[in-house]
Design a protein around this motif. Structure first.
Motif, PDB file in Angstrom:
ATOM      1  N   ALA A   1       0.832  -1.213   0.000  1.00  0.00           N
ATOM      2  CA  ALA A   1       0.000   0.000   0.000  1.00  0.00           C
ATOM      3  C   ALA A   1       0.862   1.257   0.000  1.00  0.00           C
ATOM      4  CB  ALA A   1      -0.926  -0.012   1.211  1.00  0.00           C
ATOM      5  N   LEU A   2       1.947   1.239   0.755  1.00  0.00           N
ATOM      6  CA  LEU A   2       2.826   2.412   0.789  1.00  0.00           C
ATOM      7  C   LEU A   2       3.508   2.635  -0.556  1.00  0.00           C
ATOM      8  CD1 LEU A   2       4.469   1.884   4.301  1.00  0.00           C
ATOM      9  CD2 LEU A   2       2.787   3.647   3.686  1.00  0.00           C
ATOM     10  N   ALA A   3       3.963   1.555  -1.195  1.00  0.00           N
ATOM     11  CA  ALA A   3       4.639   1.687  -2.487  1.00  0.00           C
ATOM     12  C   ALA A   3       3.678   2.180  -3.561  1.00  0.00           C
ATOM     13  CB  ALA A   3       5.255   0.348  -2.891  1.00  0.00           C
ATOM     14  N   GLU A   4       2.443   1.716  -3.515  1.00  0.00           N
ATOM     15  CA  GLU A   4       1.451   2.166  -4.506  1.00  0.00           C
ATOM     16  C   GLU A   4       1.143   3.648  -4.331  1.00  0.00           C
ATOM     17  OE1 GLU A   4      -1.856  -0.425  -3.923  1.00  0.00           O
ATOM     18  OE2 GLU A   4      -0.979  -2.078  -5.091  1.00  0.00           O
ATOM     19  N   ARG A   5       1.142   4.112  -3.093  1.00  0.00           N
ATOM     20  CA  ARG A   5       0.775   5.514  -2.825  1.00  0.00           C
ATOM     21  C   ARG A   5       1.963   6.458  -3.010  1.00  0.00           C
ATOM     22  NH1 ARG A   5      -3.455   7.643   0.436  1.00  0.00           N
ATOM     23  NH2 ARG A   5      -3.357   9.914   0.373  1.00  0.00           N
ATOM     24  N   PHE A   6       3.162   6.041  -2.548  1.00  0.00           N
ATOM     25  CA  PHE A   6       4.287   6.972  -2.486  1.00  0.00           C
ATOM     26  C   PHE A   6       5.472   6.577  -3.360  1.00  0.00           C
ATOM     27  CE2 PHE A   6       2.158   6.952   1.705  1.00  0.00           C
ATOM     28  CZ  PHE A   6       1.632   8.241   1.682  1.00  0.00           C
ATOM     29  N   GLY A   7       5.454   5.352  -3.920  1.00  0.00           N
ATOM     30  CA  GLY A   7       6.569   4.894  -4.735  1.00  0.00           C
ATOM     31  C   GLY A   7       7.603   4.166  -3.888  1.00  0.00           C
ATOM     32  N   SER A   8       8.182   3.122  -4.435  1.00  0.00           N
ATOM     33  CA  SER A   8       9.136   2.299  -3.683  1.00  0.00           C
ATOM     34  C   SER A   8      10.403   3.061  -3.321  1.00  0.00           C
ATOM     35  CB  SER A   8       9.505   1.060  -4.511  1.00  0.00           C
ATOM     36  OG  SER A   8       8.367   0.271  -4.758  1.00  0.00           O
ATOM     37  N   ALA A   9      10.798   4.028  -4.145  1.00  0.00           N
ATOM     38  CA  ALA A   9      12.052   4.754  -3.902  1.00  0.00           C
ATOM     39  C   ALA A   9      12.009   5.557  -2.612  1.00  0.00           C
ATOM     40  CB  ALA A   9      12.362   5.676  -5.080  1.00  0.00           C
ATOM     41  N   LEU A  10      10.802   5.835  -2.128  1.00  0.00           N
ATOM     42  CA  LEU A  10      10.675   6.642  -0.913  1.00  0.00           C
ATOM     43  C   LEU A  10      10.676   5.778   0.351  1.00  0.00           C
ATOM     44  CD1 LEU A  10      10.366   9.719  -0.486  1.00  0.00           C
ATOM     45  CD2 LEU A  10       7.909   9.351  -0.219  1.00  0.00           C
ATOM     46  N   LEU A  11      10.743   4.453   0.184  1.00  0.00           N
ATOM     47  CA  LEU A  11      10.635   3.543   1.329  1.00  0.00           C
ATOM     48  C   LEU A  11      12.001   3.005   1.738  1.00  0.00           C
ATOM     49  CD1 LEU A  11       7.524   1.413   0.272  1.00  0.00           C
ATOM     50  CD2 LEU A  11       7.575   3.613   1.467  1.00  0.00           C
ATOM     51  N   ASP A  12      12.244   2.998   3.029  1.00  0.00           N
ATOM     52  CA  ASP A  12      13.399   2.324   3.619  1.00  0.00           C
ATOM     53  C   ASP A  12      12.838   1.187   4.469  1.00  0.00           C
ATOM     54  OD1 ASP A  12      15.659   1.468   4.921  1.00  0.00           O
ATOM     55  OD2 ASP A  12      15.902   3.271   6.137  1.00  0.00           O
ATOM     56  N   VAL A  13      12.790  -0.017   3.893  1.00  0.00           N
ATOM     57  CA  VAL A  13      12.126  -1.156   4.535  1.00  0.00           C
ATOM     58  C   VAL A  13      13.147  -1.963   5.326  1.00  0.00           C
ATOM     59  CG1 VAL A  13      10.723  -3.225   4.187  1.00  0.00           C
ATOM     60  CG2 VAL A  13      10.427  -1.254   2.674  1.00  0.00           C
ATOM     61  N   ARG A  14      12.842  -2.183   6.599  1.00  0.00           N
ATOM     62  CA  ARG A  14      13.737  -2.949   7.481  1.00  0.00           C
ATOM     63  C   ARG A  14      12.937  -4.138   8.030  1.00  0.00           C
ATOM     64  NH1 ARG A  14      17.139   1.902  10.502  1.00  0.00           N
ATOM     65  NH2 ARG A  14      17.253   3.260   8.663  1.00  0.00           N
ATOM     66  N   PRO A  15      12.961  -5.245   7.315  1.00  0.00           N
ATOM     67  CA  PRO A  15      12.064  -6.360   7.660  1.00  0.00           C
ATOM     68  C   PRO A  15      12.482  -7.086   8.923  1.00  0.00           C
ATOM     69  CG  PRO A  15      13.552  -7.004   5.890  1.00  0.00           C
ATOM     70  CD  PRO A  15      13.772  -5.528   6.117  1.00  0.00           C
ATOM     71  N   GLY A  16      11.479  -7.564   9.638  1.00  0.00           N
ATOM     72  CA  GLY A  16      11.697  -8.507  10.725  1.00  0.00           C
ATOM     73  C   GLY A  16      11.432  -9.913  10.216  1.00  0.00           C
ATOM     74  N   VAL A  17      11.356 -10.853  11.131  1.00  0.00           N
ATOM     75  CA  VAL A  17      11.061 -12.241  10.771  1.00  0.00           C
ATOM     76  C   VAL A  17       9.549 -12.399  10.653  1.00  0.00           C
ATOM     77  CG1 VAL A  17      11.311 -14.655  11.445  1.00  0.00           C
ATOM     78  CG2 VAL A  17      13.112 -13.007  12.001  1.00  0.00           C
ATOM     79  N   SER A  18       9.073 -12.949   9.539  1.00  0.00           N
ATOM     80  CA  SER A  18       7.635 -13.095   9.338  1.00  0.00           C
ATOM     81  C   SER A  18       7.052 -14.115  10.303  1.00  0.00           C
ATOM     82  CB  SER A  18       7.336 -13.519   7.900  1.00  0.00           C
ATOM     83  OG  SER A  18       7.706 -14.874   7.700  1.00  0.00           O
ATOM     84  N   SER A  19       5.755 -13.985  10.572  1.00  0.00           N
ATOM     85  CA  SER A  19       5.071 -14.941  11.446  1.00  0.00           C
ATOM     86  C   SER A  19       5.112 -16.341  10.853  1.00  0.00           C
ATOM     87  CB  SER A  19       3.626 -14.500  11.681  1.00  0.00           C
ATOM     88  OG  SER A  19       2.912 -14.414  10.463  1.00  0.00           O
ATOM     89  N   VAL A  20       5.076 -16.438   9.527  1.00  0.00           N
ATOM     90  CA  VAL A  20       5.128 -17.751   8.873  1.00  0.00           C
ATOM     91  C   VAL A  20       6.469 -18.428   9.144  1.00  0.00           C
ATOM     92  CG1 VAL A  20       5.050 -18.962   6.665  1.00  0.00           C
ATOM     93  CG2 VAL A  20       3.500 -17.038   7.083  1.00  0.00           C
ATOM     94  N   ALA A  21       7.559 -17.703   8.902  1.00  0.00           N
ATOM     95  CA  ALA A  21       8.888 -18.269   9.147  1.00  0.00           C
ATOM     96  C   ALA A  21       9.058 -18.636  10.617  1.00  0.00           C
ATOM     97  CB  ALA A  21       9.964 -17.274   8.720  1.00  0.00           C
ATOM     98  N   THR A  22       8.553 -17.787  11.510  1.00  0.00           N
ATOM     99  CA  THR A  22       8.687 -18.055  12.937  1.00  0.00           C
ATOM    100  C   THR A  22       7.907 -19.296  13.348  1.00  0.00           C
ATOM    101  OG1 THR A  22       8.945 -15.686  13.359  1.00  0.00           O
ATOM    102  CG2 THR A  22       8.379 -17.067  15.229  1.00  0.00           C
ATOM    103  N   ALA A  23       6.681 -19.429  12.852  1.00  0.00           N
ATOM    104  CA  ALA A  23       5.860 -20.586  13.225  1.00  0.00           C
ATOM    105  C   ALA A  23       6.506 -21.890  12.776  1.00  0.00           C
ATOM    106  CB  ALA A  23       4.465 -20.444  12.625  1.00  0.00           C
ATOM    107  N   PHE A  24       6.985 -21.934  11.537  1.00  0.00           N
ATOM    108  CA  PHE A  24       7.651 -23.153  11.073  1.00  0.00           C
ATOM    109  C   PHE A  24       8.928 -23.404  11.851  1.00  0.00           C
ATOM    110  CE2 PHE A  24       4.986 -22.808   7.189  1.00  0.00           C
ATOM    111  CZ  PHE A  24       4.536 -24.120   7.148  1.00  0.00           C
ATOM    112  N   ALA A  25       9.633 -22.331  12.213  1.00  0.00           N
ATOM    113  CA  ALA A  25      10.845 -22.489  13.010  1.00  0.00           C
ATOM    114  C   ALA A  25      10.536 -23.102  14.371  1.00  0.00           C
ATOM    115  CB  ALA A  25      11.546 -21.143  13.181  1.00  0.00           C
ATOM    116  N   ARG A  26       9.420 -22.692  14.977  1.00  0.00           N
ATOM    117  CA  ARG A  26       9.048 -23.246  16.280  1.00  0.00           C
ATOM    118  C   ARG A  26       8.819 -24.759  16.184  1.00  0.00           C
ATOM    119  NH1 ARG A  26      10.652 -18.801  17.379  1.00  0.00           N
ATOM    120  NH2 ARG A  26       9.548 -17.214  18.609  1.00  0.00           N
TER     121      ARG A  26
END
Length: 410
Positions: free
Chosen positions: A81-106
């Motif tokens: 939603a942010l990229a569609e509204r403001f463009g990807s170049a304006l975003l500094d994305v710092r990802p965490g671990v997704s809930s999916v990856a965490t659940a499978f890891a558990r």
């Protein structure tokens, strides 16, 4: 600049990620879990549009914004939603671990062979159909589409792993339950993700491409690859066109009515759809089950006679009708009233074509069809070949305007 920070399933965001932010946007639990700059305005996310409008005001004045989100915000998250509204170049994305990856890891499970489907703000039926068809699925839940609703819609044999409050050392829970047990509980609002596992079929091979397996190398299989009675099986030439008109795919539910040997049901399942085969004879039911096992797919078999046996089934995306006798128009009408996309009917009798066409048109479908006549190469003594004619078959199909579907990650 908009800094998008993934949090909630791993370490908290580094303080410098928020330093200097004049506006911080996020869910209440995310905002409460971090130390915000004293002068920053704080917006608790509810409806997304007003928050985006406020972000636009800050961005237009070149004032820094931070957005807090769960896990990896680029995975079914706010980055789109942010990229569609403001463009990807304006975003500094710092990802965490997704809930999916965490659940499978558990669970200590690899998940490169898993399908991920979102039921958050989307129809639950797509997630249910994916869980029926695929042995390892992660479902991102939401209000009205949580573990209870998912469990109530699934057949037995599935294990649901409900992961709640992932990343919260005090409240995190990872529970294994049956579909029935999940349906009987109130899970509250802390559910992060639900894993749906068919442990009899969970994939274990080394993968090259992540997600659901690609389509089979071939379809319209030879009749010899199915158990059947006295050649009472939809011939591969007919099956090929029927599959093309049904269009089975991951997330779909297909009915095979009057399934016989289940050849169409099995082929639809091989192409990724969830499938229900309806068959009135006991020996036919056993053949369908044997053919499903032989081809490594899950087909739900209903022992009953249409149209009565259809009343308890979930609405299908597509239906194949391969039997019916004199009741064929009634059966086709019942199927057409509930099919979301298409109904395909195979019949040998000429006098049933007009009434079948009328049933499809009367239910609001555009109808088309062909008479299929084929001759196969057959050997003769003396190392020569002749053409052996197969019985002609009428194939009619009715189609609606395609229904769009989003939310599946492969």
């Amino acid at each position: 600049m908009i800094t998008v920070i993934g949090t909630g399933t791993g370490a908290p965001p580094a303080p410098e990620a928020l330093a200097g932010a004049e506006l911080v946007v996020g869910g209440r639990r995310h905002l409460d879990a971090v130390r915000l700059p004293e002068t920053a305005e704080r917006i608790v996310l509810g409806p997304l549009a007003p928050a985006l409008d406020t972000i636009e005001e800050y961005v237009g004045k070149d004032r820094p914004v931070a957005v807090l989100a769960s896990g990896d915000p680029g995975f079914f998250g706010i980055v789109r939603a942010l990229a569609e509204r403001f463009g990807s170049a304006l975003l500094d994305v710092r990802p965490g671990v997704s809930s999916v990856a965490t659940a499978f890891a558990r669970l200590g499970l690899a998940w490169d062979d898993a399908v991920v489907v979102s039921a958050h703000g989307r129809e639950l039926r797509t997630a249910v159909n994916v869980c029926r068809a695929h042995p390892k699925v992660a479902v991102l839940t939401g209000p009205g589409a949580g573990p209870a609703e998912l469990g109530a819609a699934l057949p037995g044999g599935r294990v649901l792993v409900v992961a709640s409050a992932l990343g919260d050392p005090e409240h995190e829970r990872v529970e294994r339950v049956t579909a029935a047990e999940a349906a009987a509980r109130d899970w509250g609002t802390a559910v992060s993700v639900v894993l749906c596992l068919d442990e009899t079929r969970v994939l274990g091979a080394v993968r090259t491409v992540a997600g659901a397996p690609g389509g089979p190398e071939r379809w319209a299989l030879d009749e010899r690859e199915f158990t059947h009675r006295d050649s009472m099986i939809t011939k591969f030439e007919v099956r090929a066109l029927a599959l093309a008109r049904l269009g089975p795919r991951l997330g779909d539910l297909v009915w095979d009515v009057g399934a016989g040997s289940g050849s169409v049901a099995v082929e639809c399942a091989r192409l990724g759809a969830a499938v229900v085969a309806v068959e009135k004879t006991a020996d036919g039911v056993e053949r369908i089950r044997a053919n499903a096992v032989a081809h490594g797919v899950d087909v739900q078999v209903v022992h009953g006679e249409a149209p009565v046996a259809l009343s308890q089934l979930d609405d299908p995306d597509a239906v194949f009708v391969g039997g019916g006798g004199r009741e064929l128009p009634v059966i086709v009408t019942a199927c057409a009233r509930r099919a979301r996309r298409s109904v395909v009917v195979a019949m040998a009798a000429l006098d049933r074509v007009p009434v079948t066409r009328q049933a499809l048109v009367g239910a609001g479908f555009d109808c088309d069809g062909v008479l299929l006549q084929s001759s196969r190469l057959a050997p003769l003594p003396g190392d020569v070949t002749r053409l052996a004619a197969t019985n002609p078959v009428f194939l009619l199909w009715g189609t609606r305007t395609p229904v769009s579907r989003e939310g599946v990650a492969q």
